[in-house]
Design a protein around this motif. Sequence first.
Motif, PDB file in Angstrom:
ATOM      1  N   HIS A 151       1.039  -1.184   0.032  1.00 38.09           N
ATOM      2  CA  HIS A 151      -0.008   0.161  -0.035  1.00 38.09           C
ATOM      3  C   HIS A 151       1.067   1.215   0.066  1.00 38.09           C
ATOM      4  CE1 HIS A 151       0.939  -0.511   4.194  1.00 38.09           C
ATOM      5  NE2 HIS A 151       0.692   0.792   4.543  1.00 38.09           N
ATOM      6  N   LEU A 152       0.443   2.255  -0.310  1.00 39.57           N
ATOM      7  CA  LEU A 152       1.136   3.779  -0.461  1.00 39.57           C
ATOM      8  C   LEU A 152       0.513   4.576   0.603  1.00 39.57           C
ATOM      9  CD1 LEU A 152       3.201   4.887  -2.365  1.00 39.57           C
ATOM     10  CD2 LEU A 152       1.106   6.043  -3.636  1.00 39.57           C
ATOM     11  N   LYS A 153       1.388   5.121   1.468  1.00 38.92           N
ATOM     12  CA  LYS A 153       0.856   6.045   2.206  1.00 38.92           C
ATOM     13  C   LYS A 153       1.016   7.352   1.788  1.00 38.92           C
ATOM     14  CE  LYS A 153       0.198   6.994   7.374  1.00 38.92           C
ATOM     15  NZ  LYS A 153       0.554   6.267   8.775  1.00 38.92           N
ATOM     16  N   VAL A 154      -0.132   8.549   1.726  1.00 39.89           N
ATOM     17  CA  VAL A 154       0.082   9.765   1.196  1.00 39.89           C
ATOM     18  C   VAL A 154      -0.394  10.790   2.197  1.00 39.89           C
ATOM     19  CG1 VAL A 154      -0.182   9.013  -1.148  1.00 39.89           C
ATOM     20  CG2 VAL A 154      -2.120   9.694   0.251  1.00 39.89           C
ATOM     21  N   VAL A 155       0.046  11.977   2.100  1.00 44.36           N
ATOM     22  CA  VAL A 155      -0.250  13.073   2.714  1.00 44.36           C
ATOM     23  C   VAL A 155      -0.345  14.497   1.945  1.00 44.36           C
ATOM     24  CG1 VAL A 155       0.563  14.809   4.594  1.00 44.36           C
ATOM     25  CG2 VAL A 155       0.983  12.227   4.666  1.00 44.36           C
ATOM     26  N   SER A 156      -1.311  15.107   2.002  1.00 39.87           N
ATOM     27  CA  SER A 156      -1.592  16.697   1.401  1.00 39.87           C
ATOM     28  C   SER A 156      -1.825  17.404   2.589  1.00 39.87           C
ATOM     29  CB  SER A 156      -2.954  16.397   0.457  1.00 39.87           C
ATOM     30  OG  SER A 156      -2.964  17.542  -0.205  1.00 39.87           O
ATOM     31  N   LEU A 157      -0.907  18.726   2.251  1.00 39.53           N
ATOM     32  CA  LEU A 157      -1.029  19.753   3.103  1.00 39.53           C
ATOM     33  C   LEU A 157      -0.546  20.936   2.359  1.00 39.53           C
ATOM     34  CD1 LEU A 157      -0.719  20.937   6.009  1.00 39.53           C
ATOM     35  CD2 LEU A 157       1.701  20.660   5.934  1.00 39.53           C
ATOM     36  N   ASN A 158      -1.580  21.971   2.578  1.00 38.50           N
ATOM     37  CA  ASN A 158      -1.213  23.409   2.351  1.00 38.50           C
ATOM     38  C   ASN A 158      -0.125  23.970   3.461  1.00 38.50           C
ATOM     39  OD1 ASN A 158      -1.403  26.262   2.145  1.00 38.50           O
ATOM     40  ND2 ASN A 158      -3.157  26.138   1.029  1.00 38.50           N
ATOM     41  N   MET A 159       0.927  24.131   3.079  1.00 40.46           N
ATOM     42  CA  MET A 159       1.987  24.630   3.957  1.00 40.46           C
ATOM     43  C   MET A 159       1.762  26.147   4.382  1.00 40.46           C
ATOM     44  SD  MET A 159       5.315  23.060   1.918  1.00 40.46           S
ATOM     45  CE  MET A 159       6.494  23.617   3.252  1.00 40.46           C
ATOM     46  N   ALA A 160       0.964  26.833   3.813  1.00 42.65           N
ATOM     47  CA  ALA A 160       0.743  28.305   4.234  1.00 42.65           C
ATOM     48  C   ALA A 160       2.180  29.219   4.409  1.00 42.65           C
ATOM     49  CB  ALA A 160       0.059  28.358   5.665  1.00 42.65           C
ATOM     50  N   HIS A 161       3.121  28.710   3.356  1.00 46.05           N
ATOM     51  CA  HIS A 161       4.386  29.530   3.427  1.00 46.05           C
ATOM     52  C   HIS A 161       5.228  29.474   4.559  1.00 46.05           C
ATOM     53  CE1 HIS A 161       2.595  31.248  -0.394  1.00 46.05           C
ATOM     54  NE2 HIS A 161       1.479  31.700   0.376  1.00 46.05           N
ATOM     55  N   GLY A 162       4.897  28.387   5.234  1.00 46.32           N
ATOM     56  CA  GLY A 162       5.747  28.101   6.469  1.00 46.32           C
ATOM     57  C   GLY A 162       5.375  29.004   7.791  1.00 46.32           C
ATOM     58  N   ARG A 163       4.258  29.431   7.646  1.00 48.54           N
ATOM     59  CA  ARG A 163       3.871  30.691   8.553  1.00 48.54           C
ATOM     60  C   ARG A 163       3.278  29.953   9.952  1.00 48.54           C
ATOM     61  NH1 ARG A 163       0.221  32.345   4.689  1.00 48.54           N
ATOM     62  NH2 ARG A 163      -1.940  31.917   5.065  1.00 48.54           N
TER      63      ARG A 163
ATOM     64  N   VAL B  58       4.442   9.305  -0.183  1.00 45.91           N
ATOM     65  CA  VAL B  58       4.346  10.473  -0.817  1.00 45.91           C
ATOM     66  C   VAL B  58       3.753  11.695  -0.384  1.00 45.91           C
ATOM     67  CG1 VAL B  58       3.750  11.322  -3.363  1.00 45.91           C
ATOM     68  CG2 VAL B  58       4.530   9.070  -2.915  1.00 45.91           C
ATOM     69  N   VAL B  59       4.291  12.790  -0.684  1.00 44.96           N
ATOM     70  CA  VAL B  59       3.369  14.070   0.050  1.00 44.96           C
ATOM     71  C   VAL B  59       3.325  15.166  -1.079  1.00 44.96           C
ATOM     72  CG1 VAL B  59       3.853  16.027   1.723  1.00 44.96           C
ATOM     73  CG2 VAL B  59       5.062  13.589   2.176  1.00 44.96           C
ATOM     74  N   ALA B  60       2.149  15.610  -0.985  1.00 47.94           N
ATOM     75  CA  ALA B  60       1.581  16.584  -2.143  1.00 47.94           C
ATOM     76  C   ALA B  60       1.643  17.941  -1.002  1.00 47.94           C
ATOM     77  CB  ALA B  60       0.261  16.448  -2.633  1.00 47.94           C
ATOM     78  N   LEU B  61       2.231  19.052  -1.666  1.00 45.73           N
ATOM     79  CA  LEU B  61       2.211  20.571  -0.826  1.00 45.73           C
ATOM     80  C   LEU B  61       1.603  21.472  -1.790  1.00 45.73           C
ATOM     81  CD1 LEU B  61       5.977  19.933   0.245  1.00 45.73           C
ATOM     82  CD2 LEU B  61       3.921  19.393   1.736  1.00 45.73           C
ATOM     83  N   GLN B  62       1.113  22.334  -1.065  1.00 45.22           N
ATOM     84  CA  GLN B  62       0.687  23.681  -1.833  1.00 45.22           C
ATOM     85  C   GLN B  62       1.148  24.830  -1.024  1.00 45.22           C
ATOM     86  OE1 GLN B  62      -2.269  21.416  -0.557  1.00 45.22           O
ATOM     87  NE2 GLN B  62      -1.502  20.044  -2.219  1.00 45.22           N
ATOM     88  N   GLU B  63       1.130  25.979  -1.660  1.00 45.97           N
ATOM     89  CA  GLU B  63       1.757  27.210  -1.010  1.00 45.97           C
ATOM     90  C   GLU B  63       3.142  26.733  -0.505  1.00 45.97           C
ATOM     91  OE1 GLU B  63      -0.849  29.228   1.697  1.00 45.97           O
ATOM     92  OE2 GLU B  63      -2.311  29.614   0.021  1.00 45.97           O
ATOM     93  N   ALA B  64       3.714  26.259  -1.294  1.00 48.14           N
ATOM     94  CA  ALA B  64       5.260  25.878  -1.196  1.00 48.14           C
ATOM     95  C   ALA B  64       6.137  26.789  -1.647  1.00 48.14           C
ATOM     96  CB  ALA B  64       5.491  24.153  -1.594  1.00 48.14           C
TER      97      ALA B  64
END
Length: 300
Positions: A54-66, A98-104
Motif C-alpha cells: 500500500h501507499l501512504k500519502v499526505v496532502s498539506l497546504n503549507m501556508a508558506h511556512g507561517r 508521497v507528500v503533496a504540498l501547496q503554497e510551497a
Amino acid sequence: MTIKRLSLVVLFGYFLLSIPGSYAKETTDELRKAIPLTVQLNDDIQFSLIDKDHLKVVSLNMAHGRKDAFNQMLVSKETIEKNLDDIAAMLRKEKADVVALQEADAPSWWSGDFNHVEYLAKKAGYHFFIQAAHVDKFFGTYGTAIMSRLPIREAFAVSFHPTPPSTQKGFVTGKVGWDCRPEDKECLEIDIYSVHLDFLRHAKRNEQIRMLGLMLEKRQRKSVIMGDFNSEWLSSEKVIKFLTESGRYKLFEPHSEQYDTYDDKRLDWVIISRDLNFISYKVSKELLSDHQAVIAEIGF
C-alpha cells in the motif's frame, strides 16, 4: 443597473467561461504548454526500495511556512524553519511515502529566502522532489510540489490562467514508480498530483478542475489527486463532484463532516482512481498550518 443585478451579470459571465465547450480548445492549448520538471534528488538521503502493498500519502497546504501566524512577512526565518521542522516530524511519524504540498515556497523574500521544499525533503528524508512556481513575484516565488520516497520518473507543471486579484494557481504531476529502482525501464507506475485551485471564485475553480480533467484524460493512468481545492462536496458548486461524476475517481466518505481541514470546511482532498482503494483516511490534528494535513493509505 443595481449592484445586485450587476453582480448577477458578472457571475453569469464567469459561468459562461466555465462551460467546457467555450474554452476547451484554449485549455487544450495550455496543456500543450505543460512544463517538464527536473526531478530533484537529495544526495544525502539514501534511496531504498519500499516493500509493501500500500501507499501512504499526505496532502498539506503549507501556508508558506507561517503555521497559524497572520502573515509570513511577520515571521522570522528561524521560526519558519521550526514550523517546517514540525511538518517534517509529522511526516516521519506517519511514515508517508508521497507528500503533496501547496503554497510551497522557493527562495522568497517574504518567507525567509530559502527553499522550503528542499529544506523539508532533507529534514523528513525524501530522496525525490519536484516543485513548480505558479507565482513568481517580487515578494515571493511559490506553488505546488511533491516529495517522494519512491522514484519520480517523469514530471510536469501546469499553471492555470491568471485570476486577478487572486494569485495564480496550478498543479504538478509526477509519475511515481512503485517497487521500482530509478534505473528500471518498466515497472508499476501511478500519477501523483498536487493541486491548488483559486479561492475567490467558483467559476474559476470550475475552469481549473476541467483543465485538470483534460490532463487526466490525456494521461490515462491510475492517479492519486491531492491538494487544496478550496471547495466542499456539500457546496452548491460541482468542483469536487466533477471528477467523481465521470465514474473514474472516488472519494472517502464525501458527505462526512469529520474531515474538515480549514476551520469548519473540508477544502483539502485525496481523490483516487476507481481501481485503487482507500485503506484508511484521516485528518491530522496537529497545528502545522492554517490548513490541516490529510493522511490516507491507498491499496492497489
